[in-house]
Each structure stands twice: as C-alpha cells, then as structure tokens.
Design a protein around this motif. Sequence first.
Motif, short mmCIF file in Angstrom:
data_model
loop_
_atom_site.label_atom_id
_atom_site.label_comp_id
_atom_site.label_asym_id
_atom_site.label_seq_id
_atom_site.Cartn_x
_atom_site.Cartn_y
_atom_site.Cartn_z
N ASP A 386 43.77 26.08 -58.81
CA ASP A 386 42.55 26.89 -58.80
C ASP A 386 41.74 26.73 -60.07
N SER A 387 42.39 26.63 -61.21
CA SER A 387 41.65 26.51 -62.47
C SER A 387 40.88 25.19 -62.51
N GLN A 388 41.49 24.11 -62.01
CA GLN A 388 40.79 22.83 -61.97
C GLN A 388 39.64 22.87 -60.97
N ALA A 389 39.84 23.57 -59.86
CA ALA A 389 38.76 23.71 -58.88
C ALA A 389 37.56 24.41 -59.51
N ARG A 390 37.81 25.44 -60.33
CA ARG A 390 36.70 26.14 -60.99
C ARG A 390 35.97 25.21 -61.97
N GLU A 391 36.72 24.35 -62.65
CA GLU A 391 36.08 23.40 -63.57
C GLU A 391 35.16 22.44 -62.81
N VAL A 392 35.59 22.02 -61.63
CA VAL A 392 34.76 21.12 -60.82
C VAL A 392 33.48 21.82 -60.38
N LEU A 393 33.61 23.07 -59.94
CA LEU A 393 32.43 23.82 -59.50
C LEU A 393 31.50 24.13 -60.66
N LEU A 394 32.06 24.32 -61.85
CA LEU A 394 31.23 24.50 -63.03
C LEU A 394 30.45 23.22 -63.32
N ALA A 395 31.11 22.07 -63.18
CA ALA A 395 30.43 20.79 -63.38
C ALA A 395 29.31 20.61 -62.34
N LYS A 396 29.56 21.11 -61.13
CA LYS A 396 28.52 21.03 -60.09
C LYS A 396 27.28 21.81 -60.51
N GLN A 397 27.47 23.02 -61.05
CA GLN A 397 26.32 23.83 -61.47
C GLN A 397 25.58 23.17 -62.63
N ARG A 398 26.31 22.53 -63.51
CA ARG A 398 25.65 21.84 -64.63
C ARG A 398 24.83 20.66 -64.14
N ARG A 399 25.35 19.92 -63.13
CA ARG A 399 24.55 18.83 -62.55
C ARG A 399 23.32 19.38 -61.85
N ARG A 400 23.48 20.50 -61.16
CA ARG A 400 22.34 21.10 -60.46
C ARG A 400 21.27 21.53 -61.45
N ARG A 401 21.70 22.03 -62.61
CA ARG A 401 20.75 22.50 -63.61
C ARG A 401 19.80 21.39 -64.06
N GLU A 402 20.29 20.15 -64.05
CA GLU A 402 19.46 19.03 -64.47
C GLU A 402 18.26 18.82 -63.56
N THR A 403 18.34 19.31 -62.32
CA THR A 403 17.25 19.12 -61.36
C THR A 403 16.24 20.26 -61.38
N LEU A 404 16.49 21.32 -62.15
CA LEU A 404 15.65 22.51 -62.12
C LEU A 404 14.48 22.40 -63.10
#
Length: 517
Positions: A386-404
């Motif tokens: 679960d902790s690694q899954a949260r790290e992946v989803l955090l990375a997803k949000q950071r990638r999304r932020r680049e498009t905003l």
Amino acid sequence: MTEPLEGLTPAEARLWDAFRRGDPCDLRTGDPELDDPAADLEWDASRTVRAIVVARLLLDGPGREPGRVAALKLAGALLTGVLDLSGGQVRPYVELRDCRFDCRLLLPEAHFSTLRLLRCAVPRVEAARLSTEGDLHLPRCTVPGGIRLTDAHIGTDLLLNQLVVGQDRSGQAISADGLTVAQDMEAELVEAAGEISLRSARIGGRLSLRGSTLRNPYGRYALNAARVTVEHTLYLSSGWLSGHLDGGTPPVGVRTRRFSCEGGVRLDDGRFGNAVIADKARFHLVGAQTLSLRRIQTPELRLTLDEPPSGRISLAGARVGNLTDARSSWPGAGGIDLAGFSYESLAPQGSFPLSRRIAWLADATPEYNPDPYETLAQALRGSGEDSQAREVLLAKQRRRRETLPLAGKVWGCLQDVTVGYGYRPGRAALWMAVLWAVGALYFAGRPAPPPVDEQAWPHWNPALLALDLLLPFADLGQSNAWRLSGAAQWIAAGMNLLGWMLATTVAAGASRLLRRG
C-alpha cells in the motif's frame, strides 16, 4: 498389384522392394561429409532416384508383402525432377533422411498420415492446405527458397528444429498464415532469413522458438504472428545446443543459444493460454520496426531481457495476469507504449526499485496519461504494497500538475508540500504543530492585548489563541476575544489563512484516498 516401372535404376529397384516390406532404403556412403545433402559435393548415379518413381510409390504403389506394412523410408538419395504430390492421398508412412532434391517439393492440398523429412536439402517446399493425420517433421532441413504452409492442418506435432530456411521472392521464409497444429509447434534453433508469417495460426499446444535466429533487417517483420492463438506457451528464449531437442529448461553446463531477432515482431491480438516468455532474448530493431504486443491476452508475460530492444516496445491494450520483467528489459523515454496496458500483479526479476518503476511510467507517457499509474498502483495494492501504491499515485499527481496552468501548479505545489496530495497526511499534522508552536511563542512574548469586551475580560492564553486561529471550524473563545493590532493582527490573519489552506488540502486528500486514487 502395381507392377514396377520399366527402366528402374538399381537404386530405384531397391527402393521399390523396400517399400513393399516397409524397410529402410539407405543409399548413404557412411562418410558424413559426402552424405551431407547441403554440402556442395556431387552425388553419383548410384544414389539417384527419380521423383516420378517416388510419386508412383506414394500415390499408386505396389501392395505390401504379407505380414508387413508398406512405407517409404529413404536415406541418402538424390531426387531428380519435381516431386509433385499436389492433391494426392498419401497413405503410407513417409520418411526421407539426408536426401537432396534438385527441384522444389510440391505438396499443396495433399493428405498424409505422417511426413518426415530429416536433414534434407530442398530448394523450396510448397505445401499450402496440406493436411496430415500425424506429424510433419522438417528438422535440420535446408530450404533456401522458403516454405509455404498457408492454411495447412497438422494432426499432431509440427517439428522444425534446426531448420535453415531462406526467403522467397516476396521476402517470406515461412508463410504459414491460417496454419492449424493440433499439438505442439517446435521451431527451436531455426535460422531464418526472411519473414516468418503465422497470422491467424492456431497452435493446440506450445509454440517454441527457443534459440532461433530470425533475420529480416530490411523488411518490416521478422516474425509476424498477428491474431495467433497458442493454447499453452510461446517461447522466445534460449535453446540448448545438443543432439537431443525436447524443450524444457537446459541442464546445468549445457551450451545454449539465445533467441535473436533482427527485424520487427508482431504478436498483435494474440491469445496465449499459459504464458509469453521472452527470456534473455535479443531484439535488434531499426527504423519503424517494433516489438509489438498490442492487445495480446495471456495469464503471464515474462519479459526478462539482458538489454532493451533497440527499437520501440508496444503493449497498448494488452491484458496480462502476471507481469514478470527486469529493469534492463525496457528502452528509454519514447520507446515504450503502455496505453491501455493492464496487469494484475508484478514479479520483477532482480533489482527494480520503485523510483525506477515510476521513471518507467514516465518514459512510457511523454504526454500525461493517468492510466499506467493507476494500473501500477492497483497491482501494488493487490500484493499488499500500500505504501508503494501511494507513492505511485503521488507521482501521478505530480505529472498531472505539469499540465495545469500557473494557478493550478501553485495550488498543486501547496498540496504537495503540505500533505503530499493527501497521500502523506502526516505532513498536515506536522505543519499544524509547527505553526501552533511558532504562533504560541510569538503571542507569549507579547503583552496581552486589550479585550474586545472589557467587562467580560477573558483569560489570556497564547497557546489557545494560536490554536484557535489555525482551526477554522472550531471556536475556542480566543480569536474573537482580543483586539489585536499592528504586527500581531497580520500574524493572526496569516495563521488563519494557513489554517484554512491546510484544512482544504487535507479534505481534498482525504476525498482522493476515499476514491482510491
């Protein structure tokens, strides 16, 4: 009983008699060099058998001797002329060993019980719509002009081990679109110069290309198996060099040869009942050539390469149960397509840290796409990480932020720094504690301000005042009880604003967690 043809040579007469008894007719000299059908050495007339004699035996041969089974077992012969069995019903067992054909072999729409050509040299094999009740064997044969097995039906196994095959005028080494093999197709240690085409083929067992070398560097594909169905496993892995080939894992100490492919590989829309295994394989791709596994379906994909393909890998739309891979299997940015790729579990081979796995997703998504991140997170959750899954989803949000736009990036940075987009909620408590301590110390170092209501005259408590300012949804009776001015008023306003921002980001993060990313 069919009488022998007139004018039979001694070798042909010997074959005619052996056929009736089902005995071997061996015309070899015993010298391995002289008996090699692919060698550039002339064979004399004592080893010559006309193709028309063989055709007569197989299509309208003499009756068997009492108590014997008629069969054609010929070794070391030079077959002259075109052996044309097109459309014929060949009932006897046929086995040719170490034979040399001076013309192509024509078998389209022929029907055999079992056909075995072992270490023969044939200019070309034409066998479209061939059918056999038993095996078709072509191991160690040399076929410089290619093989056509389009829409052929093999009743049991197709064996092509150590075949050396060239290409026809259309650039195909083996043309077997629509091929049906009831059991296994073994093509281990094959050397093919040209395209192997298995489009829409159906293999009832395994399809093994262990140790084979496929070369078609100037064409689009070296292996084109779109829409292939393999009921068991596709092997693109190492084969072992020995006199006995029966698949399986090579014993310790046995020399092996890796599967090597110069040219594109296309397995699009393939269905594999057990696994696709590409272990230590080498893929040399140039230009637009790709390793394409689009929309394949398999319970397991094992992609464990020592070095990444020199071109692009596409797994777009593929559905896999377990993905076993290695860090060294994947090309860099722009060389991977994972759009719509789904897998249920991960079993990396060797070291594949999470940071590199996240970089793998970034390499596969030059333009932001949330799906690969969510698929990886789901697979990690399924394995209890679960902790690694949260790290992946955090990375997803950071990638999304680049498009905003700018405002969205600022707000995203604030959520990231404060609570890690809700995937690190402990940060909010830490920020609250720091701000509370700073605020309490600041107000404690100042004299008590005048109260708003002088008659009520509340008790001055700097710690409660700082906490009241930070908690926007609570009223501890301090923030509205004192008349702050000057710097204290600005500090109070700042703490109140930060409290609202922290509360909002915590709420957004909690909502995201409830939606499971």
